[in-house]
Write a protein that holds these residues in place. Structure first.
Motif, PDB file in Angstrom:
ATOM      1  N   PHE A   1       0.438  -1.102   0.310  1.00 33.33           N
ATOM      2  CA  PHE A   1      -0.347  -0.076   0.003  1.00 33.33           C
ATOM      3  C   PHE A   1       0.978   1.492  -0.298  1.00 33.33           C
ATOM      4  N   ILE A   2       2.280   1.156   0.729  1.00 32.10           N
ATOM      5  CA  ILE A   2       2.791   2.573   1.009  1.00 32.10           C
ATOM      6  C   ILE A   2       3.407   2.194  -0.577  1.00 32.10           C
ATOM      7  N   ILE A   3       4.441   1.316  -1.033  1.00 27.79           N
ATOM      8  CA  ILE A   3       4.868   1.573  -2.294  1.00 27.79           C
ATOM      9  C   ILE A   3       4.441   1.995  -3.277  1.00 27.79           C
TER      10      ILE A   3
ATOM     11  N   GLY B   1      -0.123 -10.965  -8.811  1.00 29.72           N
ATOM     12  CA  GLY B   1       0.606 -10.913  -9.994  1.00 29.72           C
ATOM     13  C   GLY B   1      -0.217  -9.990 -10.691  1.00 29.72           C
ATOM     14  N   ILE B   2      -1.533 -10.263 -10.649  1.00 26.62           N
ATOM     15  CA  ILE B   2      -2.684  -9.625 -11.965  1.00 26.62           C
ATOM     16  C   ILE B   2      -2.579  -8.190 -11.652  1.00 26.62           C
ATOM     17  N   THR B   3      -2.609  -7.496 -10.275  1.00 28.63           N
ATOM     18  CA  THR B   3      -2.746  -6.273  -9.724  1.00 28.63           C
ATOM     19  C   THR B   3      -1.504  -5.670  -9.758  1.00 28.63           C
ATOM     20  N   MET B   4       0.236  -6.510  -9.592  1.00 23.78           N
ATOM     21  CA  MET B   4       1.172  -5.857  -9.965  1.00 23.78           C
ATOM     22  C   MET B   4       1.167  -5.212 -11.242  1.00 23.78           C
ATOM     23  N   LEU B   5       0.579  -6.528 -11.972  1.00 23.11           N
ATOM     24  CA  LEU B   5       0.966  -6.361 -13.626  1.00 23.11           C
ATOM     25  C   LEU B   5      -0.124  -4.825 -13.882  1.00 23.11           C
TER      26      LEU B   5
ATOM     27  N   PHE C   1      -8.183   3.783 -10.471  1.00 21.51           N
ATOM     28  CA  PHE C   1      -6.883   3.045 -10.734  1.00 21.51           C
ATOM     29  C   PHE C   1      -5.991   2.734  -9.474  1.00 21.51           C
ATOM     30  N   LEU C   2      -6.230   2.950  -8.752  1.00 19.48           N
ATOM     31  CA  LEU C   2      -5.925   3.383  -7.361  1.00 19.48           C
ATOM     32  C   LEU C   2      -6.972   2.454  -6.741  1.00 19.48           C
ATOM     33  N   SER C   3      -8.294   2.150  -6.920  1.00 18.25           N
ATOM     34  CA  SER C   3      -9.185   1.873  -5.978  1.00 18.25           C
ATOM     35  C   SER C   3      -9.429   0.281  -6.999  1.00 18.25           C
ATOM     36  N   LEU C   4      -8.952  -0.085  -7.720  1.00 16.15           N
ATOM     37  CA  LEU C   4      -8.939  -1.382  -8.546  1.00 16.15           C
ATOM     38  C   LEU C   4      -8.180  -1.416  -8.336  1.00 16.15           C
ATOM     39  N   ILE C   5      -6.738  -1.412  -8.108  1.00 12.56           N
ATOM     40  CA  ILE C   5      -5.482  -1.999  -7.851  1.00 12.56           C
ATOM     41  C   ILE C   5      -5.861  -2.337  -5.928  1.00 12.56           C
ATOM     42  N   LEU C   6      -5.866  -1.797  -5.338  1.00 16.84           N
ATOM     43  CA  LEU C   6      -6.383  -1.804  -3.773  1.00 16.84           C
ATOM     44  C   LEU C   6      -7.292  -3.091  -3.296  1.00 16.84           C
ATOM     45  N   TRP C   7      -8.080  -3.138  -4.476  1.00 16.90           N
ATOM     46  CA  TRP C   7      -9.599  -4.506  -4.623  1.00 16.90           C
ATOM     47  C   TRP C   7      -8.509  -5.412  -5.007  1.00 16.90           C
ATOM     48  N   GLY C   8      -7.718  -4.984  -6.227  1.00 15.64           N
ATOM     49  CA  GLY C   8      -7.324  -6.610  -6.297  1.00 15.64           C
ATOM     50  C   GLY C   8      -5.972  -7.008  -4.856  1.00 15.64           C
ATOM     51  N   LEU C   9      -5.224  -6.386  -4.768  1.00 15.45           N
ATOM     52  CA  LEU C   9      -4.881  -6.232  -2.751  1.00 15.45           C
ATOM     53  C   LEU C   9      -5.487  -7.499  -2.304  1.00 15.45           C
TER      54      LEU C   9
END
Lengths: 633, 371
Positions: free
Chosen positions: A24-26, B311-315, B286-294
């Protein structure tokens, strides 16, 4: 399900919570970086960058593409590009265009140079939009303007390529010329690729292949200082040069025909009967297309368009003439194929032919006696064909004429091609509201009357006989090539139809056409040559018998001379023809005496060149690439 | 393997689905605008193609959703192998545009297998690390096989040449390795090795790739050449200001001064027309999408599921970050598309499929829980 469930052993859901915090931080830091950068560009630098994008300090400059070259079939360059220097005024510090012009005039007058009258000055000059003051200036004027740059604020010289038509009048009709795109042309353009100031083809091949020749404009975004001078380039999309055009034209034949015509009005069309390639296309009188370079002056335009000789008309494709006796082959083919006669059928000619209360005369007043088809064609007996005309009727003749490609444009690669006229009963009724008279059919059978053909149609009709019955579309373009010589497109021969005449009948007519040139008493005997068997037909078209509706249009030409048009069509060598030549000389009298020698010059040139190239390979024409380079100013 | 379970519907991840639809919708409007021109009425119909790609992507998403991800995970090596074969096909039957050979034609469409590889190496790595859990940081020697999994497609893709995709594969590899844990000594050695290898890697780059990297450090170096992208892009973004110029009104865009404005530089079109506020909204999406993935990763009920979700979230994260960073001129110009916004079928279909996989993992945690 259970099998997979095994893997759950030892896995502790939520064990990644700690890692999540780090991630989250990164992620937050990374995306914050982006936000900060966006803030910097859009808010802090925003105004500055918006100005650079929109206001006058960044200008879009069009880069004109290099127009493609036009070459003959041996890749000899016919049209080249030359640098032209123009004076433009870029309104910026001063928008007072008139003072600037007065200053230039003053400088010119000191050196006894003249400044041309500007056709139209824009009512209101827009900042940074260049106004063209004078095109294609001489080196002397260039020096004057350049040395007095300080006294002429906003005045700049620009280099643009202009067309150089290396053969001038000789090829003017086919190649045409270019000019600045007009308002109407802009409105009509559907591709949306044209913009004001573009140079486009206006006539001839320049117009017909404009899309390929033109290339694609590039653009340059330049930052300009307060004086309107470009200080640096922010980016540039290079212009894409147009394609080079290789024509089927043989310069040597073109020149031979042009020289042979001399200053007489007329046209020559030369075809390769084996594929429809146009080898030469000459129309006289002609004009010098180089006067269009950098915009034609008003006086020149007036002079050209009001010339009674109509130099801008390409007679070889849009001149419509009565075919005269050259039309007899159509009538002969129709009568044979329709079974009305055999090659042996004879008619008696005593010099006249009576139909109703009218008397039609043979050109040979004392008559030809008993003639068969062969002799009738060889000696061009009119009475024989009056008989055939009467037997066939107008509509059957018309059907065969159309099969020979007459009566409608052939679709040559040039604008403004005319279709000629092949009359039918229906045509006369709807056009003139009169019924057809038998007498009209009879004069039509020897090519007089309403019939009109263009020289290219005539050549093509004979080409159809020469190649045994295939009607090709006459082609002027051999191929398109890119700047570096790669072939972009090859134009293939296009078969448009097959003559509905049995091969043995075509053979009979070909033999007779051979006889007309090679047998004693033949009308084209003047063309008899030892080494190459030439087949041909003379023709004489009566001018005073012009149809009513054509009269008004041609009134001027008729009054210029009541003499007949001379026609001659021929092909060679007999048996395996490679070249067809059609010649029309306006008001020149009898075809055999005047038109045939022109054709002879062309045929001789062709075979002389053929002999030469057979004994020694031709020297490679110089590459198009070096011709195209433009010297830097 | 496909089992229409009531619970698949009941627990469907609407948040994720709608987020992706919104972002793709924004992308579509943006492509419409970039193809629109004030001067040229001859409209390019790219947006219609993009709609087709989105629809195909939704099919891919549905497939990835309904097929149990554990099935995919079990056959991860086979799937990975197929994608490598497709990469090889590119070299024999692929066709090239602008100097690189990346595409293969399928029907009327062209497809970039290198995009697919981004997803298949995630599956393959997830399977490997699931099989080889050791409960401590991995040593470098233990990472040899995963390294091999990545380096094979990496070299193929670099040969195409496609620096951007190669880079993404490598970054994905590093992300996953850091995630599963790396022995700290190995970390140091790897860092040192990386420093030594950089100049060697430089030697293998193509001229245009080197040029791009050099230009990144000084865009003014070559304002007519590769620096042009960056300058034009920065002018476009900056001229958008806070509120933007408005839809279809971006002058930089409409005058076609932005190169590749539908593909890699699509964000500059967006930023010019929608300004800082628009850009913020897009980044928040995009941030919401990434956090949701995490979040899906955290709540995943098994190790491969968590790894795939990660992996998908990081991609998505890396592509967003590198692409926008490049458009804003803080990262070098490498060809990486902006997820769901760049024009291009392969990226769209693969990412949609990847999102389907995320939904799959998201929904099956309920199913696994109850079994």
């Amino acid at each position: 399900m259970r099998k997979i469930g095994d893997r759950l052993d030892g896995f502790e859901p939520g064990q990644f919570k700690r890692k999540f915090k780090m991630l989250f931080i990164i992620i937050s830091v990374a995306l914050s970086l982006l936000v900060m950068r966006m803030w910097y560009l859009q808010v802090i630098e925003g105004d500055e960058l918006r100005q650079r994008s929109e206001n006058n300090s960044v200008r879009l400059r069009k880069i004109k593409p290099m127009r493609g070259l036009i070459m003959d079939k041996d890749r000899r360059v016919l049209v080249d590009n030359q640098p032209s220097f123009d004076i433009v005024f870029i309104p910026n510090r001063t928008k007072d265009i008139r003072t600037v012009i007065d200053k230039i005039k003053e400088l010119y007058t000191e050196r006894s140079l003249t400044f041309p009258a500007l056709s139209a000055l824009p009512g209101r000059v827009k900042p940074f939009v260049p106004v063209l003051l004078e095109r294609n200036i001489s080196m002397e004027k260039l020096a004057v303007v350049e040395t007095h740059a300080l006294e002429l604020p906003g005045v700049a010289t620009e280099v643009t390529p202009v067309r150089q038509y290396l053969n001038g009048e000789m090829t003017a009709q086919i190649i045409g010329f270019t000019g600045e795109v007009s308002r109407e042309e802009l409105d009509r353009s559907t591709t949306g690729k044209l913009s004001p100031g573009d140079i486009i083809g206006k006539f001839g091949i320049e117009k017909f292949l404009d899309y390929h020749l033109r290339g694609k404009s590039g653009a340059e975004q330049v930052e300009v200082n307060v004086a309107g001078k470009a200080v640096r380039s922010l980016g540039r999309i290079p212009a894409a040069p147009g394609d080079n055009v290789v024509l089927t034209i043989d310069s040597a034949l073109q020149e031979a025909a042009w020289t042979a015509l001399g200053n007489r009005a007329g046209a020559v069309a030369v075809l390769d009967p084996r594929n429809g390639a146009v080898l030469a296309l000459v129309s006289s009188p002609s004009f010098d297309p180089n006067i269009f370079n950098g915009g034609i002056s008003f006086d020149d335009w007036e002079r050209l368009s009001n010339d009674p000789g109509h130099p801008m008309e390409n007679r070889s494709i849009s001149g419509q003439y009565p075919p005269g006796s050259t039309y007899k082959i159509v009538v002969a083919a129709a009568a044979l194929e329709e079974g009305l006669i055999t090659p042996e059928t004879t008619f008696h000619c005593n010099g006249t032919f009576e139909s109703g209360d009218r008397v039609f005369r043979c050109w040979q007043a004392k008559g030809h006696g008993n003639v068969n088809l062969h002799r009738a064609i060889v000696e061009s007996c009119d009475v024989y064909f009056y008989n055939l005309g009467k037997l066939l009727g107008v509509d059957r003749i018309a059907a065969y004429a159309r099969a020979f490609g007459l009566g409608a444009p052939l679709g040559i690669d040039l604008p403004r091609e005319k279709g000629g006229l092949i009359p039918t009963k229906q045509w006369k009724l709807s056009r003139l509201r009169e019924s057809w008279q038998m007498g009209e059919t009879i004069s039509l059978a020897i090519g007089q009357g309403f019939n009109l053909v263009t020289p290219i149609q005539l050549a093509n009709a004979y080409a159809t006989l020469a190649n045994g019955g295939v009607l090709y579309r006459p082609r002027l373009v051999k191929q398109l090539e890119s700047l570096d010589g790669h072939v972009v497109k090859i134009y293939q021969p296009e078969k448009q139809g097959v003559l509905p005449v049995r091969p043995q009948y075509i053979q009979v007519i070909n033999q007779a056409l051979w006889g007309a040139v090679n047998e004693k008493g033949g009308t084209g005997y003047i063309l008899k040559r030892q080494e190459q068997d030439v087949c041909g037909k003379t023709g004489t078209a009566q001018v005073i018998g012009l149809p009513q509706d054509e009269k008004a249009r041609k009134a001027k030409r008729v009054s210029a001379g009541f003499r007949d048009h001379a026609l001659f069509v021929c092909y060679a060598p007999y048996g395996n023809p490679e070249i067809v030549v059609a010649v029309i000389l306006e008001n020149a009298g009898h075809g055999g005496a005047t038109a045939a020698p022109v054709a002879r010059k062309v045929i001789e040139t062709y075979f002389a060149r053929k002999k030469m190239t057979q004994t020694q390979p031709p020297a490679q024409a110089q590459g198009a690439a070096d011709v195209r380079k433009m010297p830097k100013p | 393997m496909i089992r229409l379970d009531r619970r698949l519907i009941l627990n469907f991840d609407w948040t994720l689905f709608i987020l992706v639809l919104i972002i793709s919708g924004i992308g579509l409007l943006n492509i419409y605008s970039s193809g629109f021109s004030l001067t040229d009425f001859h409209q390019t119909q790219l947006y219609i193609k993009q709609v087709q790609w989105i629809l195909i992507g939704l099919v891919g998403m549905a497939l990835a959703f309904f097929i149990d991800y554990r099935f995919l995970s079990r056959h991860a090596y086979i799937i990975y192998g197929i994608s490598i074969v497709l990469l090889l096909v590119v070299f024999t039957a692929g066709y090239a545009t602008r100097g690189s050979q990346r595409w293969i034609a399928v029907g009327g469409f062209t497809f970039q297998p290198s995009e697919l590889v981004k997803l298949t190496i995630i599956l393959a790595l997830a399977k490997y690390f699931d099989r080889h859990q050791i409960g401590r940081g991995y040593h470098l020697t233990e990472l040899f096989i995963p390294f091999l999994i990545v380096i094979v497609p990496f070299l193929f893709i670099l040969k195409q040449p496609d620096l951007g995709t190669g880079l993404i594969l490598f970054i994905l590899f590093l992300s996953i390795v850091f995630f599963v844990g790396l022995d700290w000594k190995s970390l140091l050695i790897a860092a040192a090795g990386g420093l030594i290898l950089t100049p060697i890697g430089w030697y293998f780059l193509k001229d245009y790739q080197r040029e791009r990297i050099l230009t990144f450090f000084s865009p003014e170096r070559d304002p007519l050449g590769s620096g042009y992208h960056i300058i034009q892009s920065m002018i476009a973004v900056g001229s958008g200001g806070i509120f933007g110029k408005g839809f279809l009104k971006g002058s930089q865009t409409q005058l076609k001064f932005l190169p590749e404005q539908q593909t890699d530089f699509v964000f500059s079109v967006f930023a010019e027309e929608w300004g800082f506020l628009g850009g913020m909204i897009l980044l928040i999406l995009f941030l919401s999408l990434i956090l949701w993935g995490l979040k899906i990763m955290i709540h995943s009920k098994d190790y491969p599921g968590a790894l795939i979700a990660f992996g998908i979230t990081m991609l998505i994260f890396w592509e967003v970050f590198i692409n926008i960073g490049m458009v804003l001129g803080i990262l070098p110009v490498v060809g990486i598309p902006l997820p769901f916004l760049s024009y291009g079928g392969s990226s769209m279909v693969v990412l949609m499929t990847a999102v389907g996989l995320l939904m799959n993992i998201s929904v099956r945690r309920f199913i696994l829980q109850s079994s």
